[in-house]
Design a protein around this motif. Structure first.
Motif, PDB file in Angstrom:
ATOM      1  N   ALA A 117       0.806  -1.218   0.000  1.00 55.83           N
ATOM      2  CA  ALA A 117       0.000   0.000   0.000  1.00 55.83           C
ATOM      3  C   ALA A 117       0.836   1.264   0.000  1.00 55.83           C
ATOM      4  CB  ALA A 117      -0.935   0.005   1.212  1.00 55.83           C
ATOM      5  N   TYR A 138       4.730   6.518   0.194  1.00 56.05           N
ATOM      6  CA  TYR A 138       4.029   7.088   1.338  1.00 56.05           C
ATOM      7  C   TYR A 138       4.922   6.976   2.567  1.00 56.05           C
ATOM      8  CZ  TYR A 138      -0.026   6.911  -1.726  1.00 56.05           C
ATOM      9  OH  TYR A 138      -0.897   7.091  -2.784  1.00 56.05           O
ATOM     10  N   TYR A 163      -2.545   0.463  12.485  1.00 56.30           N
ATOM     11  CA  TYR A 163      -2.264   0.909  11.128  1.00 56.30           C
ATOM     12  C   TYR A 163      -1.201   2.009  11.133  1.00 56.30           C
ATOM     13  CZ  TYR A 163      -6.115  -1.914   9.370  1.00 56.30           C
ATOM     14  OH  TYR A 163      -6.920  -2.969   9.016  1.00 56.30           O
ATOM     15  N   PRO A 441     -11.978   0.166   4.001  1.00 55.87           N
ATOM     16  CA  PRO A 441     -11.817   1.389   4.796  1.00 55.87           C
ATOM     17  C   PRO A 441     -13.064   1.685   5.605  1.00 55.87           C
ATOM     18  CG  PRO A 441     -12.153   1.930   2.478  1.00 55.87           C
ATOM     19  CD  PRO A 441     -11.996   0.439   2.552  1.00 55.87           C
ATOM     20  N   ARG A 452     -10.258   7.988   7.117  1.00 55.14           N
ATOM     21  CA  ARG A 452     -10.541   6.554   7.135  1.00 55.14           C
ATOM     22  C   ARG A 452      -9.497   5.796   7.954  1.00 55.14           C
ATOM     23  NH1 ARG A 452     -14.465   8.468   5.619  1.00 55.14           N
ATOM     24  NH2 ARG A 452     -15.839   7.903   3.880  1.00 55.14           N
ATOM     25  N   ARG A 456      -6.221  -0.094   2.889  1.00 55.18           N
ATOM     26  CA  ARG A 456      -5.122   0.696   2.343  1.00 55.18           C
ATOM     27  C   ARG A 456      -5.315   2.174   2.614  1.00 55.18           C
ATOM     28  NH1 ARG A 456      -2.320  -1.748  -3.016  1.00 55.18           N
ATOM     29  NH2 ARG A 456      -2.242  -3.938  -2.361  1.00 55.18           N
ATOM     30  N   ASP A 457      -6.574   2.620   2.566  1.00 60.20           N
ATOM     31  CA  ASP A 457      -6.831   4.021   2.882  1.00 60.20           C
ATOM     32  C   ASP A 457      -6.469   4.330   4.324  1.00 60.20           C
ATOM     33  OD1 ASP A 457      -8.586   5.282   0.469  1.00 60.20           O
ATOM     34  OD2 ASP A 457      -9.022   3.148   0.714  1.00 60.20           O
ATOM     35  N   GLY A 458      -6.723   3.372   5.215  1.00 54.81           N
ATOM     36  CA  GLY A 458      -6.372   3.565   6.610  1.00 54.81           C
ATOM     37  C   GLY A 458      -4.880   3.639   6.834  1.00 54.81           C
ATOM     38  N   ARG A 460      -2.708   4.719   4.573  1.00 51.47           N
ATOM     39  CA  ARG A 460      -2.259   5.971   3.977  1.00 51.47           C
ATOM     40  C   ARG A 460      -2.681   7.185   4.791  1.00 51.47           C
ATOM     41  NH1 ARG A 460      -3.509   4.206  -2.339  1.00 51.47           N
ATOM     42  NH2 ARG A 460      -1.675   2.840  -2.531  1.00 51.47           N
ATOM     43  N   GLU A 461      -3.688   7.020   5.620  1.00 54.85           N
ATOM     44  CA  GLU A 461      -4.149   8.122   6.468  1.00 54.85           C
ATOM     45  C   GLU A 461      -3.039   8.618   7.394  1.00 54.85           C
ATOM     46  OE1 GLU A 461      -6.987  10.797   7.019  1.00 54.85           O
ATOM     47  OE2 GLU A 461      -7.679   8.933   6.102  1.00 54.85           O
TER      48      GLU A 461
END
Length: 503
Positions: A117, A138, A163, A441, A452, A456-458, A460-461
């Motif tokens: 991710a 990231y 996360y 997410p 989120r 993966r969104d979590g 990247r948060e």
């Protein structure tokens, strides 16, 4: 997700001010915890900052290995942690165990998928920049402050903690003042299996002032879970230092039942979604919109199930007490408003509120502007209203200022309706299933917050995007005063050839 917590009794101990965590079933004292001052909070954050560099430099594989060690400890000591969760929240032991099991799954997923991710990936540089290599990765933010809730004191904050750690950050956790022991257990267990990570997972305890101090402490982001009203206060405090915030707030989730739904499944889901954890679930079902042609049959099935449920303080009770005493008045007020304004009680009623417990309450035909329909209840109540068709059900569900989760029961139009709901997550022919899936997410819109966790969104948060361009060879460099005059003309002609065509 939760309302503002009642203030625990504070006392003064030999090492400074302390407060007690209480068993909500009988008010007995479980343990005392320190109230950390602003200076103490900054010291914990500074310590985490020093540890964050070491942690980030371990890379994805090194972090995955160490998080796996922590995961195995959680597996071995699930019952120990679950017992503490049960004492501090009053929830049944099996519900507490389920929390821990879900955390184990999410922690594994975050560690396993962080590299895919967040790792460096190459992207197309564009026809005009063929001389360059374009990559994105990231990078960890540094130190994440986590303000956790009391209703799911392991599962919910670990959606940020696990996360954030997998993404390469240090964490400072401020648990709810109602469940500080759970926060202490998590921090201690992490330090036990990863002793070289001194300060990487820091803990601060206290009330609202301690949370505000964490917002002002210089952390790189705040992950907050709580009520919408409290989220606004947290945002205002974070704005003083331009500290970004992830906000997971309240909900008024709706379950939609179409004419072709399996009514037995839908009724069972509605009752569990509304009553589990005494209704103290941000993504719990609080409203049902059922198509009129099947409304009576559905309501009968809901009533039959809800009427058999009783709360209690035993380990194997169906659900426990209302953890936060101040919520009792809100629940009672909404029931009263619904009945006073013409709604009818199908199961329970005003007499169902008997602090610290609330028996199941099912209300029908409640006006849409009643507080029982518009405001988060956070108790074991359910409003069932009729609609002419699934389209009207979607319209009414979306009329709420909240937008966290939702559910649809239908054989033909389930996914179609799910796509039209204004919310972050939807279960089709089920309830709350999305929360148990680490790849999906989790978060809302509107008064339910933004940002989120999970998936993966979590991951990247808790990162910053790093875009890098690398020039591959010296020719065709337009980013200099020394470029040949023909270079720009050539690029202009090339752009015309490539982009004049509409494709």
């Amino acid at each position: 997700m939760t309302s503002t917590a009642a203030r625990p009794e504070a006392s003064t101990g030999s090492s400074g001010q302390t407060f007690d965590s209480l068993d909500p079933r009988d008010g007995s004292v479980i343990a005392s915890h320190p109230v950390h001052t602003a200076d103490e909070v900054r010291a914990v954050v500074d310590r985490a900052r020093r540890a964050s560099t070491w942690w980030a430099d371990l890379g994805f594989d090194g972090r995955r290995e160490r998080l796996g060690t922590w995961r195995r400890l959680l597996i071995d000591r699930t019952d120990e942690l679950a017992a503490l969760v049960s004492r501090e929240t009053g929830k049944p032991l099996d519900d507490a165990r389920l929390e821990v099991v879900l955390v184990i799954d999410h922690l594994h997923w975050a560690g396993k998928h962080a590299k895919a991710a967040l790792g460096r990936k190459r992207f197309e540089a564009g026809a005009l920049m063929v001389n360059h290599r374009a990559t994105i990765e990231y990078r960890p933010l540094g130190v994440i402050g986590v303000l956790g809730p009391w209703n799911y004191p392991v599962f919910t904050p670990m959606g940020s903690i696990g996360y954030a750690l997998a993404a390469g950050n240090a964490v400072v956790f401020k648990p709810s003042e109602l469940t500080p022991g759970v926060g202490q257990w998590l921090a201690d267990s992490f330090a036990e299996v990863i002793p070289e990570a001194d300060g990487l997972f820091g803990l601060v305890t206290g009330e609202g002032e301690t949370g505000a101090a964490l917002c002002r402490s210089g952390v790189d982001k705040i992950a907050f879970t709580g009520s919408t009203a409290t989220a606004k206060k947290v945002m205002a405090t974070c704005a003083e230092t331009l500290t970004p915030i992830l906000a997971e707030c309240g909900g008024k989730d709706a379950l939609l039942v179409d004419h072709d739904a399996d009514l037995d499944d839908a009724a069972a889901a509605a009752v569990w979604g509304a009553m589990s954890n005494a209704g103290q679930t941000c993504i719990g079902i609080e409203r049902v919109y059922v198509v009129d042609s099947v409304a009576e049959a559905f309501l009968d099935k809901v009533a039959q199930r809800a009427a058999t449920i009783r709360p209690g303080g035993e380990a194997r009770s169906i659900y426990g007490p209302i953890t936060m005493p101040s919520q009792i008045g809100i629940i009672a007020g909404q029931i009263d408003d619904a009945l006073t304004r013409g709604g009818r009680a199908v199961v329970g009623g005003r007499d169902s509120v008997r602090a610290p417990y609330v028996d199941p309450v099912v209300l029908a035909d409640v006006p849409e502007d009643s507080s029982a329909v518009t405001d988060e209840t956070f108790g074991p109540t359910l409003v069932v209203n009729r609609v002419r068709d699934l389209d009207e059900a979607v319209e009414r569900a979306n009329a709420s200022r909240y937008g966290l989760g939702g559910a649809v029961f239908a054989k033909k139009r389930g996914y179609e309706a799910a796509r039209k709901l204004r919310c972050g997550m939807v279960s089709v022919n089920g309830v709350i299933a999305f929360a148990a899936m680490p790849s999906l997410p989790f978060g809302g819109v509107g008064d339910s917050g933004f940002g989120r966790i999970h998936g993966r969104d979590g991951l990247r948060e808790f990162t910053r995007v790093l875009a890098v361009s690398e020039r591959r060879f010296k020719s065709l460099n337009v980013m200099t005063f020394e470029r040949p005059s023909w270079v720009v003309k050539a690029l202009s002609m090339l752009a015309g050839l490539i982009y004049r065509r509409n494709r």
